[in-house]
Design a protein around this motif. Structure first.
Motif, mmCIF file in Angstrom:
data_model
loop_
_atom_site.group_PDB
_atom_site.id
_atom_site.type_symbol
_atom_site.label_atom_id
_atom_site.label_comp_id
_atom_site.label_asym_id
_atom_site.label_seq_id
_atom_site.Cartn_x
_atom_site.Cartn_y
_atom_site.Cartn_z
ATOM 1 N N ARG A 142 0.817 -1.202 0.000
ATOM 2 C CA ARG A 142 0.000 0.000 0.000
ATOM 3 C C ARG A 142 0.858 1.263 0.000
ATOM 4 O O ARG A 142 2.033 1.246 0.376
ATOM 5 C CB ARG A 142 -0.917 0.036 1.222
ATOM 6 C CG ARG A 142 -0.162 0.136 2.551
ATOM 7 C CD ARG A 142 -1.096 0.357 3.716
ATOM 8 N NE ARG A 142 -0.354 0.562 4.955
ATOM 9 C CZ ARG A 142 -0.849 1.117 6.050
ATOM 10 N NH1 ARG A 142 -2.109 1.518 6.055
ATOM 11 N NH2 ARG A 142 -0.112 1.260 7.138
ATOM 12 N N GLU A 198 -9.678 12.517 -4.060
ATOM 13 C CA GLU A 198 -9.207 11.136 -4.053
ATOM 14 C C GLU A 198 -9.111 10.582 -5.471
ATOM 15 O O GLU A 198 -8.136 9.897 -5.811
ATOM 16 C CB GLU A 198 -10.139 10.267 -3.209
ATOM 17 C CG GLU A 198 -9.660 8.825 -3.105
ATOM 18 C CD GLU A 198 -10.471 8.001 -2.116
ATOM 19 O OE1 GLU A 198 -10.193 6.796 -1.997
ATOM 20 O OE2 GLU A 198 -11.351 8.580 -1.466
ATOM 21 N N ALA A 199 -10.104 10.888 -6.319
ATOM 22 C CA ALA A 199 -10.064 10.414 -7.707
ATOM 23 C C ALA A 199 -8.867 11.003 -8.446
ATOM 24 O O ALA A 199 -8.183 10.308 -9.217
ATOM 25 C CB ALA A 199 -11.366 10.778 -8.416
ATOM 26 N N ARG A 257 -5.666 9.275 -7.273
ATOM 27 C CA ARG A 257 -5.503 7.947 -7.864
ATOM 28 C C ARG A 257 -5.040 8.047 -9.313
ATOM 29 O O ARG A 257 -4.177 7.265 -9.758
ATOM 30 C CB ARG A 257 -6.815 7.176 -7.777
ATOM 31 C CG ARG A 257 -7.213 6.821 -6.359
ATOM 32 C CD ARG A 257 -8.416 5.894 -6.305
ATOM 33 N NE ARG A 257 -8.824 5.640 -4.936
ATOM 34 C CZ ARG A 257 -8.230 4.773 -4.123
ATOM 35 N NH1 ARG A 257 -7.207 4.059 -4.581
ATOM 36 N NH2 ARG A 257 -8.657 4.601 -2.886
ATOM 37 N N ALA A 266 -1.389 6.648 -10.397
ATOM 38 C CA ALA A 266 -1.701 5.316 -10.935
ATOM 39 C C ALA A 266 -0.454 4.570 -11.382
ATOM 40 O O ALA A 266 -0.265 3.380 -11.079
ATOM 41 C CB ALA A 266 -2.694 5.440 -12.086
ATOM 42 N N LEU A 307 1.910 3.432 -8.365
ATOM 43 C CA LEU A 307 1.429 2.530 -7.335
ATOM 44 C C LEU A 307 1.969 1.117 -7.503
ATOM 45 O O LEU A 307 2.147 0.390 -6.520
ATOM 46 C CB LEU A 307 -0.108 2.504 -7.324
ATOM 47 C CG LEU A 307 -0.790 3.780 -6.825
ATOM 48 C CD1 LEU A 307 -2.303 3.647 -6.945
ATOM 49 C CD2 LEU A 307 -0.402 4.085 -5.385
ATOM 50 N N ARG A 359 -2.259 -0.661 -3.197
ATOM 51 C CA ARG A 359 -3.503 0.089 -3.017
ATOM 52 C C ARG A 359 -3.175 1.456 -2.417
ATOM 53 O O ARG A 359 -2.235 1.593 -1.631
ATOM 54 C CB ARG A 359 -4.485 -0.669 -2.119
ATOM 55 C CG ARG A 359 -4.115 -0.718 -0.656
ATOM 56 C CD ARG A 359 -5.189 -1.450 0.154
ATOM 57 N NE ARG A 359 -4.928 -1.406 1.578
ATOM 58 C CZ ARG A 359 -4.160 -2.236 2.247
ATOM 59 N NH1 ARG A 359 -3.540 -3.212 1.576
ATOM 60 N NH2 ARG A 359 -3.985 -2.115 3.550
ATOM 61 N N LEU A 360 -3.971 2.444 -2.801
ATOM 62 C CA LEU A 360 -3.762 3.808 -2.315
ATOM 63 C C LEU A 360 -4.729 4.107 -1.184
ATOM 64 O O LEU A 360 -5.936 3.922 -1.301
ATOM 65 C CB LEU A 360 -3.974 4.820 -3.446
ATOM 66 C CG LEU A 360 -3.946 6.298 -3.039
ATOM 67 C CD1 LEU A 360 -2.561 6.694 -2.514
ATOM 68 C CD2 LEU A 360 -4.358 7.198 -4.206
ATOM 69 N N GLU A 361 -4.194 4.585 -0.070
ATOM 70 C CA GLU A 361 -5.007 5.048 1.052
ATOM 71 C C GLU A 361 -4.775 6.547 1.209
ATOM 72 O O GLU A 361 -3.652 6.978 1.466
ATOM 73 C CB GLU A 361 -4.629 4.313 2.340
ATOM 74 C CG GLU A 361 -4.936 2.824 2.306
ATOM 75 C CD GLU A 361 -4.582 2.134 3.613
ATOM 76 O OE1 GLU A 361 -4.333 2.853 4.607
ATOM 77 O OE2 GLU A 361 -4.562 0.888 3.639
#
Length: 348
Positions: A25, A44-45, A48, A52, A55, A59-61
């Motif tokens: 993560r 947040e979008a 990501r 992208a 990463l 997973r991105l938190e």
């Protein structure tokens, strides 16, 4: 990642407080200096999309928090206890929807995640009690301070809560300014991020005195696109410049009317006036609002648009204006009156 409220890359605003990369993560911590709850999903979008490729299957938190700071006020004045920032909403001219905008702006700031209060500074024509559906006189538990009335989550105070609806305030200027000072300082505001003051229209002695005595963090100008309204709005803006109160921007009200029957759009009060004024004085046009019967009906009914229709396009406009105004304020110098330790020396 772009911040549309400041029109800058987030990396330039220093809101990214930490990045943690682990095997499975990536954690990004962001601390926004203004309330922006309605923008977090878009943020947040965007994060990501921007991360992208980096990463690599992790997973991105995204941890987003917000903290409103107290900002500087006029020289010689000190911020009020329990109130981080005071924002004056002015128009220069009556009838442009200033009070309606002030109330919806306060509700929008609250919807974005801030603690907000409203002070009705229009002693001669108080309208906030009706707009917020407030009734009954406020209480004073200790006989010294007044407990603000509450509705729709807002704390509010107005001379209209202390006198009858039909009672005219036949007072001279000094009495008005004294009454406002008492309403402001003797109300027990409870830990507000923002106190929105609905100023009376005009730029005379009363308005100037209030701007010199009330510790304002910033001001906001409401106008219609009409040339006559813009004349007085310019005077209001210049008044704040003279007393060294930053102007966050201009809100253009009643910019366009769309017929509910046929859908025809018409600029009843002209078009582009707010934008031209913003360019002339080097301040942003925070947003434009339509001439819509719902805004009037809901304010008259005690449940302004942001409270009555939280998911409507009108509310989205108010919330966008609130985020832009708060973001602009967050760029100003911070007050040193808050957050400093108080040292007390006692003999024991």
């Amino acid at each position: 990642m772009h911040d549309p409220h400041l029109d800058r890359d987030l990396r330039q605003t220093e809101v990214v407080k930490g990045i943690l990369i682990e095997a499975d993560r990536v954690v990004v911590e962001i601390l926004l200096p203004y309330p922006a709850g309605g923008w977090v999903a878009n943020l947040e979008a965007a994060a990501r999309a921007a991360l992208a490729e980096r990463l690599a299957g992790r997973r991105l938190e995204l941890l987003v928090r917000q903290r409103v700071h107290a900002h500087q006020v006029q020289e010689g004045l000190s911020p009020m206890p329990g109130v981080k920032n005071i924002i004056a909403v002015a128009s220069g001219k009556g009838g442009v929807g200033k009070s309606t905008t002030a109330v919806n702006l306060a509700l929008a700031l609250q919807a974005e995640g801030a603690r907000v209060g409203v002070l009705d500074a229009d002693i001669y024509g108080p309208s906030i009690p009706q707009m917020l559906g407030l009734s009954g006189k406020p209480e004073s538990p200790d006989g010294k301070t007044i407990t603000p009335k509450r509705n729709h989550g807002l704390q509010a105070m107005s001379i209209g809560l202390l006198v009858g609806e039909d009672t005219p305030m036949i007072w001279r200027g000094p009495m008005v300014t004294q009454a406002l000072q008492q309403l402001l300082t003797e109300t027990a505001w409870d830990d507000l991020d923002y106190l929105v003051i609905d100023l009376p229209p005009g730029t005379g002695d009363i308005q100037l005195t209030l701007c010199q005595r009330v510790p304002l963090s910033a001001a906001l100008i409401v106008t219609t696109p009409q040339d006559i309204a813009l004349l007085d709005a310019r005077k209001a803006l210049q008044m704040f410049n003279k007393v060294s109160v930053p102007v966050l921007g201009i809100v253009e009200n009643m910019a366009i009317h769309v017929c509910s029957s046929c859908g025809h759009a018409e600029h009843i009060f002209g078009s582009g006036g707010g934008e031209r004024m913003a360019q002339q004085y080097g301040v942003p046009l925070l947003g434009s609002l339509p001439l819509d019967i719902r805004i009037r009906e809901q304010a008259d009914g005690g449940a302004p648009t942001v409270a009555a229709e939280p998911d409507s396009d009108l509310t989205a406009r108010y919330r966008a204006i609130a985020r832009c105004a708060a973001a602009r304020l967050s760029e100003q110098g911070r007050s040193r009156a808050f957050g400093m330790p108080k040292i007390v020396i006692q003999n024991t």
